[in-house]
Motif scaffolding. Structure first.
Motif, PDB file in Angstrom:
ATOM      1  N   GLU A  36       0.817  -1.214   0.000  1.00 14.08           N
ATOM      2  CA  GLU A  36       0.000   0.000   0.000  1.00 14.08           C
ATOM      3  C   GLU A  36       0.853   1.268   0.000  1.00 14.08           C
ATOM      4  O   GLU A  36       0.561   2.225  -0.704  1.00 14.08           O
ATOM      5  N   LYS A  37       1.888   1.292   0.803  1.00 16.18           N
ATOM      6  CA  LYS A  37       2.730   2.489   0.930  1.00 16.18           C
ATOM      7  C   LYS A  37       3.443   2.831  -0.389  1.00 16.18           C
ATOM      8  O   LYS A  37       3.427   3.988  -0.801  1.00 16.18           O
ATOM      9  N   PRO A  38       4.076   1.846  -1.073  1.00 14.40           N
ATOM     10  CA  PRO A  38       4.696   2.181  -2.368  1.00 14.40           C
ATOM     11  C   PRO A  38       3.699   2.692  -3.406  1.00 14.40           C
ATOM     12  O   PRO A  38       4.053   3.512  -4.242  1.00 14.40           O
ATOM     13  N   LEU A  39       2.468   2.225  -3.320  1.00 12.18           N
ATOM     14  CA  LEU A  39       1.441   2.715  -4.241  1.00 12.18           C
ATOM     15  C   LEU A  39       1.251   4.220  -4.058  1.00 12.18           C
ATOM     16  O   LEU A  39       1.301   4.979  -5.025  1.00 12.18           O
ATOM     17  N   SER A  40       1.080   4.649  -2.824  1.00  6.42           N
ATOM     18  CA  SER A  40       0.870   6.079  -2.589  1.00  6.42           C
ATOM     19  C   SER A  40       2.132   6.894  -2.891  1.00  6.42           C
ATOM     20  O   SER A  40       2.050   7.985  -3.459  1.00  6.42           O
ATOM     21  N   LEU A  41       3.293   6.362  -2.543  1.00  7.19           N
ATOM     22  CA  LEU A  41       4.540   7.090  -2.827  1.00  7.19           C
ATOM     23  C   LEU A  41       4.822   7.185  -4.320  1.00  7.19           C
ATOM     24  O   LEU A  41       5.359   8.189  -4.793  1.00  7.19           O
ATOM     25  N   THR A  42       4.458   6.156  -5.053  1.00  4.94           N
ATOM     26  CA  THR A  42       4.631   6.185  -6.508  1.00  4.94           C
ATOM     27  C   THR A  42       3.775   7.289  -7.117  1.00  4.94           C
ATOM     28  O   THR A  42       4.235   8.049  -7.967  1.00  4.94           O
ATOM     29  N   PHE A  43       2.539   7.394  -6.661  1.00  5.56           N
ATOM     30  CA  PHE A  43       1.673   8.433  -7.220  1.00  5.56           C
ATOM     31  C   PHE A  43       2.044   9.821  -6.720  1.00  5.56           C
ATOM     32  O   PHE A  43       1.780  10.813  -7.392  1.00  5.56           O
ATOM     33  N   ARG A  44       2.687   9.911  -5.587  1.00  3.06           N
ATOM     34  CA  ARG A  44       3.241  11.207  -5.178  1.00  3.06           C
ATOM     35  C   ARG A  44       4.348  11.627  -6.139  1.00  3.06           C
ATOM     36  O   ARG A  44       4.456  12.803  -6.499  1.00  3.06           O
ATOM     37  N   LYS A  45       5.178  10.665  -6.535  1.00  2.00           N
ATOM     38  CA  LYS A  45       6.230  10.976  -7.514  1.00  2.00           C
ATOM     39  C   LYS A  45       5.615  11.370  -8.856  1.00  2.00           C
ATOM     40  O   LYS A  45       6.115  12.263  -9.528  1.00  2.00           O
ATOM     41  N   ILE A  46       4.566  10.674  -9.243  1.00  5.19           N
ATOM     42  CA  ILE A  46       3.894  11.002 -10.500  1.00  5.19           C
ATOM     43  C   ILE A  46       3.370  12.440 -10.451  1.00  5.19           C
ATOM     44  O   ILE A  46       3.518  13.194 -11.415  1.00  5.19           O
ATOM     45  N   ILE A  47       2.790  12.822  -9.333  1.00  7.10           N
ATOM     46  CA  ILE A  47       2.292  14.191  -9.194  1.00  7.10           C
ATOM     47  C   ILE A  47       3.444  15.185  -9.218  1.00  7.10           C
ATOM     48  O   ILE A  47       3.373  16.228  -9.874  1.00  7.10           O
ATOM     49  N   LYS A  48       4.512  14.854  -8.532  1.00  2.00           N
ATOM     50  CA  LYS A  48       5.661  15.754  -8.473  1.00  2.00           C
ATOM     51  C   LYS A  48       6.284  15.966  -9.853  1.00  2.00           C
ATOM     52  O   LYS A  48       6.658  17.073 -10.223  1.00  2.00           O
TER      53      LYS A  48
END
Length: 79
Positions: A36-48
């Protein structure tokens, strides 16, 4: 792009890739709860780094998402 278009674009990426990103994270980390955590961190990178996605072809979008996911997962594996 204006903010509303960026939001719609990010939401479409999430809808398209969230299940496969979670499945890949689960495979790499071999843990359902930890995926779950890598999923949210991946999409944070996508947003960034969302401006990268406007310059690439549709086929390359998946590659970039996988690169972001792998980098996040490898950080988790190092810990």
């Amino acid at each position: 792009m204006i903010k509303q278009e960026e939001k719609i674009f990010i939401e479409s990426l999430y809808e398209e890739f969230s299940l496969s990103v979670k499945a890949m994270a689960k495979f790499i980390l071999d843990d359902e709860k930890l995926a779950e955590k890598p999923l949210s961190l991946t999409f944070r990178k996508i947003i960034k780094y969302r401006k990268i996605f406007y310059r690439v072809e549709k086929i390359d979008v998946r590659r970039i998402v996988v690169v972001f996911l792998r980098s996040v997962c490898f950080v988790f594996l190092r810990k």
